[in-house]
Scaffold this motif. Structure first.
Motif, PDB file in Angstrom:
ATOM      1  N   UNK A 101      -7.539   6.683  -7.335  1.00 28.11           N
ATOM      2  CA  UNK A 101      -8.824   7.253  -7.766  1.00 28.11           C
ATOM      3  C   UNK A 101      -8.829   7.541  -9.263  1.00 28.11           C
ATOM      4  N   UNK A 127      -6.817   2.934  -5.792  1.00 28.92           N
ATOM      5  CA  UNK A 127      -6.190   3.719  -4.736  1.00 28.92           C
ATOM      6  C   UNK A 127      -5.797   5.100  -5.234  1.00 28.92           C
ATOM      7  N   UNK A 136      -5.941   7.265   5.178  1.00 32.64           N
ATOM      8  CA  UNK A 136      -7.350   6.905   5.211  1.00 32.64           C
ATOM      9  C   UNK A 136      -7.605   5.675   4.340  1.00 32.64           C
ATOM     10  N   UNK A 137      -6.981   5.656   3.151  1.00 33.57           N
ATOM     11  CA  UNK A 137      -7.164   4.504   2.254  1.00 33.57           C
ATOM     12  C   UNK A 137      -6.605   3.234   2.876  1.00 33.57           C
ATOM     13  N   UNK A 154      -0.778   4.881  -1.138  1.00 33.13           N
ATOM     14  CA  UNK A 154      -2.122   5.019  -0.585  1.00 33.13           C
ATOM     15  C   UNK A 154      -2.079   5.984   0.595  1.00 33.13           C
ATOM     16  N   UNK A 207     -10.163 -10.461   0.327  1.00 33.79           N
ATOM     17  CA  UNK A 207     -11.568 -10.060   0.194  1.00 33.79           C
ATOM     18  C   UNK A 207     -11.869  -9.412  -1.163  1.00 33.79           C
ATOM     19  N   UNK A 267      -5.244  -9.495  -1.946  1.00 29.49           N
ATOM     20  CA  UNK A 267      -6.135  -9.187  -0.838  1.00 29.49           C
ATOM     21  C   UNK A 267      -7.280 -10.191  -0.850  1.00 29.49           C
ATOM     22  N   UNK A 322      -9.268   0.445   3.250  1.00 25.19           N
ATOM     23  CA  UNK A 322      -9.203  -0.678   2.322  1.00 25.19           C
ATOM     24  C   UNK A 322      -8.299  -1.813   2.783  1.00 25.19           C
ATOM     25  N   UNK A 323      -7.458  -1.562   3.784  1.00 22.88           N
ATOM     26  CA  UNK A 323      -6.563  -2.637   4.205  1.00 22.88           C
ATOM     27  C   UNK A 323      -6.772  -3.018   5.668  1.00 22.88           C
ATOM     28  N   UNK A 353       0.833  -1.204   0.000  1.00 26.23           N
ATOM     29  CA  UNK A 353       0.000   0.000   0.000  1.00 26.23           C
ATOM     30  C   UNK A 353       0.866   1.252   0.000  1.00 26.23           C
TER      31      UNK A 353
END
Lengths: 293, 264
Positions: free
Chosen positions: B123, B121, A193-194, A190, B108, B106, A198-199, A185
């Motif tokens: 955007x 990520x 917040x991301x 990232x 999920x 990942x 998301x992680x 990440x």
């Protein structure tokens, strides 16, 4: 089943993995059916057996109902006293569920704060521990003095007990994110917040859900214990008070009926939280995926 | 960074990359790199250069500091002293794609979501044709909606390659990416990686001499305490070399002997 491609028309039957998966899908239900059937029948038979022995013993030995009422007598009390017990159940349910919801919100928010900054964690964690380790029965009298109403006091007691497992589990989950995934990440640049959204949050979900299951049971226990300690009375009282009251009046069938309602509430909460946990994790988490071997 | 991203093309054109072999991709220049943890020196005054578009394999025994070196190059860790910079004089972080020992998918997210994670990520709109093209190249086009738990180890590693390539980064760092695969799957995935990474600047860390000899334009050996780099080493022929290529077999044996001697 985790093997989604079995229904996928695009997958070629020549693909050895698809073929193996198809065989697996076909083999599984038939080989498990008798077991599933027994899993339902055995507990039910056991329950009926126990109730039967109880009923027969009470009838044959002529045990007075103020010592041990028979299952039928308890069921009868549940029916005749439903007006009192039903409204008490509602009160207990309301306190338990609101305490649980507040515990979830409080626990998660605090856990996120603590995962963001080591300073916040150092400042807050000791107090969370102190609240947790001090017996709620001992704090209840104080809370009763300061709380505006008994209901609020009960809610607060139940919240204190229920929020800690949520906090501690969620914090653990947020912190135990795989370092390699965090590195990835970071390489993707990232934002904080991301990374959280998301992680770390998905990673903490199984931990959070384990906390939820513990907190669900604890919220009910704490709601009962707090009511014992608070000794509330009158129209707004819950099952715990009705249970004590039945004991004072030697109305033992009603005491058993109240007890039955309490344990059923606990079982329903446990089943509900387990179901939520299963639904959220069934696709990807190790704890819910059936082992392939 | 913007200047290095190739103009958007349709998927078919993207397959035949339009760049010359060294394609303007920057290389990696490492100067006098030193890493110490307290009194322990992991490596000291390490200097080397990987030119743009080159595939370099870095070998060394466990614990010699290979992964630390890779993390410093990636900008994830700080060196005690020294510098890492692109051969074009610009910094490296932000221009790398990374593949690790585990597939780092990942659990999920579906295969498609994993491959396009970087875009989400940042955007950016997801470049679906490009992702679909890559998944087809790695043989996973029918498994786009599968979750990683439903894939085999080789499929997961192939999905990880697709994700690495989706980034269109000029520099690719790989930390023993194939070490967890069985020998047959590993050979197949290695061929695929060599083909798809053809014009990128690649630094591959491995402790498998055969892998290094098959894939690397140049090979380097990191050994000793504190670790030093041996003379760079070239296997004749263009990668990916056949596993039964006599040159590969000779070099592999030579390398293994070097590594064993170095760890004594």
């Amino acid at each position: 089943m985790t093997l989604i491609q079995a229904q996928d028309p695009a997958s070629t039957p020549e693909d050895p993995e698809t073929v193996a998966a198809n065989e697996d899908v076909l083999a599984t239900p038939s080989s498990r059916r008798p077991e599933r059937w027994l899993r339902f029948v055995i507990p039910v038979v056991m329950l009926l057996l126990l109730l039967g022995v109880w009923q027969v013993y009470v009838t044959m030995a002529n045990v007075p109902q103020y010592i041990l009422p028979s299952p039928l007598r308890i069921a009868q009390a549940l029916g005749t006293d439903w007006g009192i017990l039903g409204s008490a159940l509602l009160v207990t349910l309301k306190i338990t569920l609101s305490a649980l919801i507040l515990a979830l919100i409080g626990g998660v928010v605090l856990a996120v704060l603590m995962a963001q900054s080591r300073w916040i964690e150092l400042a807050l964690y000791p107090y969370a521990v102190i609240l947790q380790v001090t017996p709620v029965v001992a704090i209840a009298p104080l809370i009763l003095i300061y709380a505006p109403s008994t209901q609020v006091a009960l809610l607060f007691c139940a919240w204190i007990v229920a929020f800690f497992p949520v906090l501690s589990n969620t914090t653990q989950g947020l912190k135990s994110t795989d370092h390699n995934l965090l590195n990835l990440f970071e390489m993707y640049r990232a934002s904080r917040w991301q990374t959280l959204r998301y992680l770390q949050m998905p990673n903490a979900l199984p931990y959070f859900l384990a906390g939820l299951r513990i907190a669900g049971g604890l919220a009910l226990i704490a709601a009962v214990v707090a009511e014992f300690a608070a000794g509330s009375a009158g129209a707004g009282s819950g099952l715990a008070f009705r249970l004590l009251e039945a004991q004072f009046r030697l109305n033992i069938p009603r005491l058993f009926a109240a007890l039955f309602l309490l344990s059923m509430t606990g079982v329903v909460i446990f089943l509900g939280t387990s179901l939520i946990s299963h639904l959220l994790l069934r696709k990807w988490h190790e704890s819910s995926i059936r082992r392939e071997n | 960074m913007v200047a290095l991203v190739r103009p958007r093309m349709d998927a078919a054109a993207a397959a035949t990359r339009d760049q010359t072999p060294n394609g303007g991709n920057p290389g990696i220049r490492v100067r006098d790199l030193t890493l110490r943890f307290g009194a322990q020196t992991v490596f000291e005054n390490l200097s080397f250069e990987i030119s743009g578009g080159e595939f370099v394999a870095l070998l060394g025994s466990s614990g010699v500091g290979k992964s630390s070196l890779l993390k410093i190059i990636a900008g994830l860790a700080d060196a005690t002293a020294g510098s890492v910079i692109g051969t074009d004089g610009l910094p490296i972080p932000g221009r790398i794609a990374y593949m690790g020992q585990q597939d780092l998918l990942y659990p999920w997210l579906t295969v498609m979501q994993n491959v396009t994670l970087g875009a989400r990520l940042r955007r950016e709109p997801v470049d679906r044709p490009w992702a679909e093209h890559l998944l087809e190249r790695v043989g996973l086009s029918t498994r786009q909606k599968a979750l990683p738990a439903a894939l085999s180890g080789g499929m997961r590693q192939r999905a990880a390659i697709a994700r690495t390539l989706y980034e269109r980064q000029p520099i690719v760092l790989m930390d023993e990416p194939f070490s967890a695969l069985d020998a047959i799957t590993r050979a197949m995935v290695q061929d695929l990686a060599a083909e798809l990474l053809a014009d990128r600047t690649v630094l591959l860390i491995t402790h498998d001499p055969l892998e290094a000899c098959r894939l690397g334009h140049h090979l380097m050996v990191l050994s000793g305490h504190p670790a030093r780099l041996g003379e760079p080493f070239t296997v004749p022929g263009q990668p990916p070399r056949a596993p039964d290529d006599p040159a590969v077999l000779t070099s592999q044996g030579h390398l293994l002997r070097l590594l064993v001697e170095a760890s004594r």
